[in-house]
Design an enzyme around this catalytic site. Sequence first.
Site, PDB file in Angstrom:
ATOM      1  CE1 TYR A 148      21.306  27.347 -20.498  1.00 52.52           C
ATOM      2  CE2 TYR A 148      21.330  26.359 -18.286  1.00 52.52           C
ATOM      3  CZ  TYR A 148      21.239  26.256 -19.636  1.00 52.52           C
ATOM      4  OH  TYR A 148      21.206  25.117 -20.125  1.00 52.52           O
ATOM      5  CE  LYS A 197      17.310  32.216 -35.420  1.00 53.33           C
ATOM      6  NZ  LYS A 197      17.040  31.315 -36.468  1.00 53.33           N
ATOM      7  CG  ASP A 229      18.297  28.344 -37.665  1.00 52.13           C
ATOM      8  OD1 ASP A 229      19.411  28.980 -37.971  1.00 52.13           O
ATOM      9  OD2 ASP A 229      17.460  28.843 -38.311  1.00 52.13           O
ATOM     10  CG  ASP A 253      21.645  22.715 -22.352  1.00 55.38           C
ATOM     11  OD1 ASP A 253      22.267  21.698 -21.791  1.00 55.38           O
ATOM     12  OD2 ASP A 253      20.421  23.008 -22.217  1.00 55.38           O
ATOM     13  CG  ASP A 257      22.442  17.298 -24.246  1.00 55.85           C
ATOM     14  OD1 ASP A 257      23.651  17.401 -23.488  1.00 55.85           O
ATOM     15  OD2 ASP A 257      21.465  17.033 -23.679  1.00 55.85           O
TER      16      ASP A 257
HETATM   17  C1  IPM Z   1      24.214  20.530 -18.734  1.00 57.96           C
HETATM   18  C2  IPM Z   1      22.814  20.342 -18.050  1.00 57.96           C
HETATM   19  C3  IPM Z   1      22.472  21.425 -17.313  1.00 57.96           C
HETATM   20  C4  IPM Z   1      22.596  22.721 -18.159  1.00 57.96           C
HETATM   21  C5  IPM Z   1      21.334  21.239 -16.528  1.00 57.96           C
HETATM   22  C6  IPM Z   1      21.250  20.192 -15.470  1.00 57.96           C
HETATM   23  C7  IPM Z   1      20.948  22.452 -15.628  1.00 57.96           C
HETATM   24  O1  IPM Z   1      21.685  20.098 -18.956  1.00 57.96           O
HETATM   25  O2  IPM Z   1      25.218  20.585 -18.129  1.00 57.96           O
HETATM   26  O3  IPM Z   1      24.212  20.791 -19.925  1.00 57.96           O
HETATM   27  O4  IPM Z   1      21.559  23.232 -18.910  1.00 57.96           O
HETATM   28  O5  IPM Z   1      23.533  23.161 -18.192  1.00 57.96           O
HETATM   29 MG    MG Z   2      22.433  19.811 -21.035  1.00 56.80          MG
END
Ligand code: IPM
Ligand code: MG
Length: 368
Positions: A148, A197, A229, A253, A257
Amino acid sequence: MKNSSVKKIAVLAGDGIGPEIMVEALKVLRKIEEIFEHKFEFIEGLIGGSAWEKYGEHFPKETVAIAESSEAILFGSVGGPIDKQMEPKWKNCETNSILAIRKKFNFNVNLRPVKLYSALKNSCVLRADIVEKGIDMLCVRELSQDVYFGKHDTSGDVGSRHAFDEMSYDEKVIEAIAHAAFKAAQLRKKKVTSVDKANVLNCSKLWREVVTGVAKNYPDCVLEHVLVDNMSMQVIRRPGDFDVILMPNMFGDIISDEVSVFAGSLGMLPSASLNAQGFGLYEPSSGSAPDIAGKGVANPIGQILSAAMMLKFSFGMNREHDAIVNAVEKTLMDGFRTGDIADGGKFVSTNEMGTRIAENLVKELLRG
Ligand code: IPM
Ligand code: MG
């Protein structure tokens, strides 16, 4: 409990559903003020596309000043519709606002609890026999380095262009996040699963070595290492086996999710981003959801639980935190549902969900 000091809170609602779910979080906080005799001062600032409209910038100095003068930041969400990403209002909006604010305050610890409330078992995408054990995990994501924040570039002419994004990690940064993960695990089921990884990446090899070293300070905790993975598969096969999941920024990240769907909806999930000084930003995981913005149907629970995390981590208000979590649980047990968690229960608007949670706060305390 009497607490006369005023807590200054920067309220950055942002775009999309941000403002409407923020209203519900503030409603709940006002009720907490009343019940527990606290005083909160909310200082509103613009960020994201809404800031661009007024200042021509996504994170203007006025908002920086508000954040700097506050004791905590309650954040909504930023970003616009996918098909409008090239318009100046939305172009690089996330990078310029949420990534900029993370960088500005050096937020390195990102906590994303994922819990499946028993009332929502039917909303979970996983089979009943898999969720039987219950799902209650905490993603601890490193937030200040990795790909990032490395160098990024694209060069060359169309047809032969080259792009690169640099991934890097400092030992000290890994050490800090590992300590945060073990400390959190000590208050939970005492298990840390570290994701990397290490069969390919140098950053991950360093990560694994440093995490293993830090683990020696926490003999009461169990540490396991899982390749990313494999982890993406294991977490679906046996979610009940995980407690604290420690991850570098990029894997965190993605995996956070992935596991978020276990809670029934992204709209259920809060998060906290903290720096070494304990300053924190609290935001729901749901994103700005421009497609449903302004319709009064968004789920405010992730924002409300983010406010609860703020009370706990920034102000040490553990009872107040628990009171909010219990009120959310009670409201769900009573069958109230926003569209994203609809399972044949009683459908309510964003506003009504917030009001019911605030009302249950009172009831919870009277009962207790
Ligand atoms: C999160 C989001 C952010 C990230 C984006 C919006 C840049 O996906 O907070 O997880 O990737 O960190
Ligand atoms: Mg995210």
